[in-house]
Design an enzyme around this catalytic site. Structure first.
Site, short mmCIF file in Angstrom:
data_model
loop_
_atom_site.label_atom_id
_atom_site.label_comp_id
_atom_site.label_asym_id
_atom_site.label_seq_id
_atom_site.Cartn_x
_atom_site.Cartn_y
_atom_site.Cartn_z
CE1 TYR A 1 32.19 81.73 -6.84
CE2 TYR A 1 32.88 82.81 -9.07
CZ TYR A 1 33.15 81.80 -8.14
OH TYR A 1 34.04 80.85 -8.19
CE LYS B 1 30.21 79.92 -8.63
NZ LYS B 1 30.89 78.90 -7.78
O1 SI3 Z 1 33.23 79.88 -10.73
C1 SI3 Z 1 33.44 78.80 -10.78
O2 SI3 Z 1 33.90 78.27 -11.81
C2 SI3 Z 1 32.99 77.83 -9.69
O3 SI3 Z 1 31.65 77.29 -9.74
C3 SI3 Z 1 33.64 77.37 -8.94
C4 SI3 Z 1 33.65 76.30 -7.92
O4 SI3 Z 1 33.06 76.85 -6.85
C5 SI3 Z 1 34.91 75.66 -7.72
N1 SI3 Z 1 35.65 76.57 -6.97
C6 SI3 Z 1 37.10 76.91 -7.59
C7 SI3 Z 1 37.59 77.80 -6.80
O5 SI3 Z 1 37.46 76.35 -8.36
C8 SI3 Z 1 34.75 74.21 -6.98
O6 SI3 Z 1 33.86 73.51 -7.99
C9 SI3 Z 1 35.86 73.64 -6.79
O7 SI3 Z 1 36.72 73.82 -7.75
C10 SI3 Z 1 35.96 72.24 -6.30
O8 SI3 Z 1 34.70 72.20 -5.15
C11 SI3 Z 1 37.18 71.67 -5.70
O9 SI3 Z 1 37.61 72.22 -4.59
#
Ligand code: SI3
Length: 291
Positions: free
Chosen positions: A136, A164
């Site tokens: 990650y 990821k």
């Molecule tokens: O670990 C996780 O829950 C994720 O997959 C995180 C994901 O990369 C999200 N990043 C964060 C920091 O929340 C994104 O989905 C993000 O919320 C979205 O792109 C909005 O910026």
């Protein structure tokens, strides 16, 4: 062995107002992602799950609930990373015993760990478990950067099957795709799904997919079918939505949008802030505008 490619919702945490786990709500979110959103997978215990604010027992309970509710209906990847390496090792064993399809671990953060320490961390987590690990990589929150050459060293361990990639650096993504054609790359920024798909990702993992799954699927499939102009239209709407969600508070607003659909997504865990009347009202407006 189950296919890991595809679109995953990063599973939200569901909490009562006092911060305890709302099991009923969590199960509803899981079912919603399987039955309604038709996701390929769930990423359990990530940033979206508010995981880094939870105790080991709470993390385990959430892993258990997700597996119990999802059974084998969907691919399950568990984020077990923690700067308490012993906890990561314990959680990795726990989820493998539960039958999770893969594990993932955030790069160790807060202290400025050197690459040798980062490598030792991943080697230690995977040493005693028979599973697949997805790194990650989220430098904007962890401050940890990994170069292509360093990824190559991590990938020497065959249990480490992918990354990821929550990074807006498309040059790095292109370099990674070219250097590691056989490794899995999941896009982590929902607002950049289209360009990441053009560069050949194997899937994506995101918070907003909990509510915006249909549009995400359209972007992903249209782009893969080379219908870029159509995909861009959907990405534009998606990014208007994401901008509004981010302005109103990311995880709380996604939970309030789910609540509009009758899902008891609950509250965020302190120290994340609670809902103000203005935030609730704005979430209703966002829901009307986009759904
Ligand atoms: O670990 C996780 O829950 C994720 O997959 C995180 C994901 O990369 C999200 N990043 C964060 C920091 O929340 C994104 O989905 C993000 O919320 C979205 O792109 C909005 O910026």
């Amino acid at each position: 062995m189950r296919e890991l490619k595809g679109l995953y919702s990063a599973l939200l945490g569901a909490f009562h107002e006092d911060g305890s786990i709302n099991e009923k709500g969590l199960r509803q979110i899981i079912r919603h992602n399987i039955d309604h959103n038709k996701m390929d997978g769930l990423y359990v215990g990530g940033s979206t799950g508010e995981n880094f604010m939870l105790s080991t027992d709470e993390k385990k309970r959430i892993f258990e609930i997700a597996k119990d509710e999802a059974k084998n209906d969907i691919t399950l990847m568990a984020q077990v990373g923690s700067i308490n390496l012993k906890e990561s090792v314990e959680l990795a064993k726990f989820v493998v015993d539960l039958g999770y399809d893969a594990i993932s671990a955030v790069t160790p953060f807060y202290y400025k760990f050197g690459f040798d320490e980062v490598r030792h961390y991943y080697e230690t987590i995977v040493a005693d478990v028979d599973t697949r690990m997805v790194i990650y990589f989220i430098p904007f929150l962890t401050g940890v950067n990994i170069s292509v050459d360093q990824f190559a060293k991590l990938f020497e361990n065959k249990k480490i099957v992918g990354v990821k990639f929550t990074q807006g650096d498309f040059y790095l993504l292109e370099r990674m795709r070219k250097a590691f054609p056989d490794k899995l790359i999941f896009a982590g920024f929902d607002e950049m799904l289209l360009p990441a798909t053009v560069l050949g990702i194997d899937g994506a993992i995101g918070s907003t997919y909990n509510v915006n799954a249909a549009r995400a699927r359209q972007i992903y499939e249209l782009t893969r079918a080379n219908k870029i102009a159509e995909a861009l239209e959907v990405q534009h709407v998606t990014n208007d939505l994401i901008t509004d969600i981010l302005d109103n508070g990311l995880y709380g607003t996604i939970k309030l949008l789910l609540a509009e659909q009758g899902i008891e997504a609950g509250y965020c865990r302190e120290p994340m802030k609670g809902y103000t009347p203005e935030m609730r009202a704005r979430a209703k407006e966002i829901y009307k505008k986009y759904f």
